[in-house]
Design a protein around this motif. Structure first.
Motif, PDB file in Angstrom:
ATOM      1  N   VAL A 190     -33.681  23.018   1.753  1.00 30.79           N
ATOM      2  CA  VAL A 190     -34.458  22.133   2.625  1.00 30.79           C
ATOM      3  C   VAL A 190     -34.230  20.702   2.159  1.00 30.79           C
ATOM      4  N   ASN A 191     -33.706  19.886   3.041  1.00 32.15           N
ATOM      5  CA  ASN A 191     -33.371  18.511   2.683  1.00 32.15           C
ATOM      6  C   ASN A 191     -34.596  17.751   2.182  1.00 32.15           C
ATOM      7  N   GLN A 192     -34.425  17.095   1.014  1.00 31.03           N
ATOM      8  CA  GLN A 192     -35.463  16.267   0.392  1.00 31.03           C
ATOM      9  C   GLN A 192     -36.659  17.065  -0.127  1.00 31.03           C
ATOM     10  N   ALA A 193     -36.547  18.395  -0.162  1.00 33.58           N
ATOM     11  CA  ALA A 193     -37.629  19.190  -0.757  1.00 33.58           C
ATOM     12  C   ALA A 193     -37.722  18.918  -2.250  1.00 33.58           C
ATOM     13  N   ILE A 194     -36.555  18.758  -2.886  1.00 36.08           N
ATOM     14  CA  ILE A 194     -36.477  18.478  -4.321  1.00 36.08           C
ATOM     15  C   ILE A 194     -35.843  17.104  -4.509  1.00 36.08           C
ATOM     16  N   ILE A 195     -36.365  16.324  -5.446  1.00 36.57           N
ATOM     17  CA  ILE A 195     -35.761  15.035  -5.774  1.00 36.57           C
ATOM     18  C   ILE A 195     -35.497  14.989  -7.277  1.00 36.57           C
ATOM     19  N   LEU A 196     -34.624  14.063  -7.683  1.00 38.83           N
ATOM     20  CA  LEU A 196     -34.294  13.882  -9.093  1.00 38.83           C
ATOM     21  C   LEU A 196     -34.945  12.621  -9.634  1.00 38.83           C
TER      22      LEU A 196
ATOM     23  N   ASP B 271     -40.516  16.545  -0.570  1.00 37.18           N
ATOM     24  CA  ASP B 271     -41.367  16.825   0.590  1.00 37.18           C
ATOM     25  C   ASP B 271     -42.256  18.018   0.249  1.00 37.18           C
ATOM     26  N   PHE B 272     -43.539  17.764  -0.013  1.00 38.03           N
ATOM     27  CA  PHE B 272     -44.431  18.849  -0.447  1.00 38.03           C
ATOM     28  C   PHE B 272     -44.637  19.886   0.649  1.00 38.03           C
TER      29      PHE B 272
ATOM     30  N   PHE C 237     -33.797  26.861  -2.899  1.00 35.79           N
ATOM     31  CA  PHE C 237     -32.649  26.826  -3.807  1.00 35.79           C
ATOM     32  C   PHE C 237     -32.121  25.398  -3.890  1.00 35.79           C
ATOM     33  N   VAL C 238     -31.715  25.008  -5.099  1.00 42.41           N
ATOM     34  CA  VAL C 238     -31.129  23.690  -5.299  1.00 42.41           C
ATOM     35  C   VAL C 238     -30.029  23.803  -6.354  1.00 42.41           C
ATOM     36  N   THR C 239     -28.909  23.107  -6.131  1.00 47.88           N
ATOM     37  CA  THR C 239     -27.790  23.081  -7.072  1.00 47.88           C
ATOM     38  C   THR C 239     -27.624  21.668  -7.598  1.00 47.88           C
ATOM     39  N   ILE C 240     -27.539  21.539  -8.917  1.00 42.46           N
ATOM     40  CA  ILE C 240     -27.406  20.249  -9.576  1.00 42.46           C
ATOM     41  C   ILE C 240     -26.046  20.172 -10.267  1.00 42.46           C
ATOM     42  N   GLU C 241     -25.343  19.074 -10.026  1.00 40.70           N
ATOM     43  CA  GLU C 241     -24.091  18.820 -10.739  1.00 40.70           C
ATOM     44  C   GLU C 241     -24.342  17.760 -11.806  1.00 40.70           C
TER      45      GLU C 241
END
Length: 312
Positions: free
Chosen positions: A71-77, A86-87, A99-103
């Motif tokens: 979900v776009n902008q659900a998680i931020i860094l 986005d709560f 799900f989120v993938t971090i590089e």
């Protein structure tokens, strides 16, 4: 001799099979899906809330970037921290997991981290209440109506899943027409076609009271028409003031079996507005039958319902 050869051959085949299986297992263990980092987060956190610190085996100054999220902008860094964006994406009825993938990079080498965020279900009504109203809701028994604030009612209307508003529409409630009074000790229901759908849980109510210290009021519902078969929903409304008042029903667990019509027994005067597209029915006292009607006016009362039960 032949027998010994056969034993030796079987031994070699078994060793080969074992090595093959071991090789396949090693390959499976390198599958990214087996390396997910799983985190549990309660439903409806606040934007900016901390989720996790991202660890890395790389050396030197590191940069972090999101390369994928469900979900776009659900998680931020925030540097090397995962935080809530986005709560509203953390709604169990919409997304049971994210799900989120971090590089991660130090300029020459990169590392990839994958996270599964399990959303833990909570009482959605409770989540949008605060302070005294949350305490009152926690202390209430199933069937009790709890007096809440206008902003809390609006949060429930805007943020819970599959919401329908019945009775008066928002345009009718907040039109520029002035509020007028109608007598108390009557049961009222709008006849404007704005009914409650079938298979819905009715859980919140608002109306305009012309009087302070209003008590003995009963919210009602009919699954027949706006003229008959009205029965009370929940207990008596808590005593309340004049103006708009907002309530939520603790433990609503009965769905409508057919199209339903919202009503109210008002012990004291309540508010209406002129509206050429509407009319209302009424009956004397706390009654199930509304034999009389008034044309060109709308009762300032509204219900919230949903097809998805989102509370305890």
């Amino acid at each position: 001799m032949k027998t010994q050869f056969i034993y030796q051959l079987c031994f070699v085949i078994c060793i080969g099979l074992a090595m093959s299986c071991s090789s396949e297992d090693d390959g499976d263990s390198n599958d990214p899906s087996d390396n997910l980092i799983t985190i549990n987060v309660a439903e409806y956190p606040s934007s900016g809330d901390f989720i996790a610190t991202i660890s890395s085996n790389l050396e030197g100054p590191l940069t972090y970037s999101i390369t994928f999220e469900t979900v776009n902008q659900a998680i931020i860094l925030n540097g090397n921290e995962l935080r809530v964006g986005d709560f509203l994406a953390f709604d169990f009825e919409t997304n049971e997991e994210l799900f989120v993938t971090i590089e991660i990079s130090n300029g020459s080498d990169t590392e990839v981290k994958e996270y599964r965020i399990n959303i833990q279900n909570v009482d959605d009504i409770w989540a949008f209440l605060s302070g005294n109203t949350r305490t009152a809701y926690e202390d209430a028994s199933p069937g009790d109506w709890v007096w809440i604030t206008e902003s809390e009612y609006n949060d429930l209307a805007n943020n819970l899943a599959s919401i329908t508003k019945s009775g008066a529409s928002d345009n009718q409630l907040f039109s520029n027409n002035s509020v007028q009074q109608v007598p108390g000790d009557k049961t009222y229901a709008n006849a404007n076609g704005n009914s409650m759908p079938v298979d819905h849980y009715f859980f919140a109510f608002k109306y305009y009271s012309w009087s302070s210290n209003a008590a003995s009021n009963r919210v009602k519902l009919s699954e027949t028409s706006s003229e008959e078969s009205f029965s009370s929903v929940g207990e008596i409304l808590p005593e309340h003031d004049d103006g708009f008042n907002h309530f939520v029903l603790k433990g609503a667990n009965i769905k409508t079996n057919s199209e339903a019509y919202l009503g109210l027994y008002a012990s004291l005067k309540l508010g209406v507005k002129d509206d050429n597209s509407s009319s209302y029915n009424y009956g004397e006292g706390n009654t199930a039958t509304l034999d009389d009607w008034v044309l060109g006016k709308v009762l300032l009362q509204q219900g919230l319902s949903t097809s998805v039960k989102q509370w305890d």
